[in-house]
Design an enzyme around this catalytic site. Sequence first.
Site, mmCIF file in Angstrom:
data_model
loop_
_atom_site.group_PDB
_atom_site.id
_atom_site.type_symbol
_atom_site.label_atom_id
_atom_site.label_comp_id
_atom_site.label_asym_id
_atom_site.label_seq_id
_atom_site.Cartn_x
_atom_site.Cartn_y
_atom_site.Cartn_z
ATOM 1 C CG ASP A 8 -8.242 -4.397 1.529
ATOM 2 O OD1 ASP A 8 -9.187 -3.893 2.152
ATOM 3 O OD2 ASP A 8 -8.138 -4.376 0.286
ATOM 4 C CE1 TYR A 68 -3.593 -2.557 0.637
ATOM 5 C CE2 TYR A 68 -4.649 -0.463 1.132
ATOM 6 C CZ TYR A 68 -4.740 -1.798 0.825
ATOM 7 O OH TYR A 68 -5.973 -2.377 0.701
ATOM 8 C CE LYS A 98 1.266 -17.760 -2.603
ATOM 9 N NZ LYS A 98 0.366 -18.915 -2.742
ATOM 10 C CG ASP A 137 -13.984 -6.342 1.838
ATOM 11 O OD1 ASP A 137 -13.721 -5.656 2.845
ATOM 12 O OD2 ASP A 137 -14.443 -5.866 0.784
ATOM 13 C CG ASP A 173 -2.671 -20.126 -1.366
ATOM 14 O OD1 ASP A 173 -2.158 -20.137 -0.230
ATOM 15 O OD2 ASP A 173 -2.152 -20.703 -2.343
HETATM 16 C C1 IPM Z 1 -10.434 -0.777 3.839
HETATM 17 C C2 IPM Z 1 -10.618 -0.185 2.478
HETATM 18 C C3 IPM Z 1 -9.427 0.679 2.121
HETATM 19 C C4 IPM Z 1 -8.205 -0.223 2.124
HETATM 20 C C5 IPM Z 1 -9.553 1.429 0.789
HETATM 21 C C6 IPM Z 1 -10.794 2.281 0.741
HETATM 22 C C7 IPM Z 1 -8.316 2.232 0.486
HETATM 23 O O1 IPM Z 1 -10.835 -1.175 1.539
HETATM 24 O O2 IPM Z 1 -10.315 -0.023 4.815
HETATM 25 O O3 IPM Z 1 -10.408 -2.000 3.961
HETATM 26 O O4 IPM Z 1 -7.908 -0.877 1.111
HETATM 27 O O5 IPM Z 1 -7.525 -0.287 3.143
HETATM 28 MG MG MG Z 2 -10.982 -3.110 2.341
#
Ligand code: IPM
Ligand code: MG
Length: 363
Positions: free
Chosen positions: A247, A141, A191, A251, A223
């Site tokens: 990240d 990042y 990884k 999700d 993975d």
């Molecule tokens: C999160 C989001 C952010 C990230 C984006 C919006 C830059 O997806 O906080 O998980 O990737 O960290």
């Molecule tokens: Mg995110």
Amino acid sequence: MNFQIAILEGDGVGPEIVKEAVLLLNHIGEQYGHSFEFQYGKIGGLAVDEEGTPLPERTVELCKKSDAVLLGAVGGPKWDNETAERRPEAGLLQIRKELQLFANIRPVKVFETLADTSPLKEEVIKDVDFVIVRELTGGIYFGTPRERRMTENGLEVIDTLVYKESEIERILREAFELANQRNKKLTSVDKANVLESSRVWRECANTLSKHYPEVELQHMLVDNAAMQLIKNPSQFDVIVTENMFGDILSDEASVITGSIGLLPSASLGVGPSLYEPIHGSAPDIAGQNSANPLATLSSVALMLRYSLGLHQEAQDIEEAIEAVLHYGYRTKDLAGPSEKFLTTTEMGEKVRTTLTSKKVIMN
Ligand code: IPM
Ligand code: MG
């Protein structure tokens, strides 16, 4: 007590959900005898439009002098064609860096009463209760160079994954500490079969592990971790991983609970911490009073616990949210096709009235 809270509403549904969080904090203040002072700062797309930058210096100053920061969400299609520095997300990345928020804590807990809204089978998600500890200020990042360059073979593009050993160590230490306070099981995700940074990550974890003999350390390739989260999520207690893996996995993990609209997060560092829902700005439903405010209200609970030391108040909020869901109240994201649902403001109010009645019963 008196607390200064920086409020960064951001874009999309940000202002709507943050409004409920502010009402909740005021409610907590009245009920428990605290006072919260709110100061608003701009971040994200709105800041780009009005000030030409996704993170004005004034916002950074405001956050630095506050006891804690509450953020809604940033981004939206309106800014898709902006340059990298003027994208709303750049504001979020920058504030993480400015406040040195290296530890992102994302708890994932299944509410029993919502088991049927998860796409996974009930027996798979039973007892799911883990925390993802994501490194937040390093890795791909932030690494440089990040550039496109023309070569004789055409366009070439570089992103860079860099970690200092000290950065790896400090996030691993946070995770060991957390695992030590919980069920003493730490899964370090990497990884290491491909990446050098992951091999160093593993070495650091093994070294630190000697200082935490009570914590069982397990290494898992990312993975495989992605697969295990769906196949057998209740095996996890604390997961620690680098920025981008965290990240993606967080999700994925949010789906287990039935809706990404439920999950809070805390970003901790050396100064004031930042609290935000893990979901995005949901521009498709912005302004409709239909977003789920619960992830943000849960983030308020984390703020009270981690930054303000108000443990009872935090627990009461969490219990009120659980009770509201238990009574069958749903927002649109959680409701079945023919089920009735509450608006954002109604859900916020439901949590507040539940808190009040709980307090009355307890007294
Ligand atoms: C999160 C989001 C952010 C990230 C984006 C919006 C830059 O997806 O906080 O998980 O990737 O960290
Ligand atoms: Mg995110």
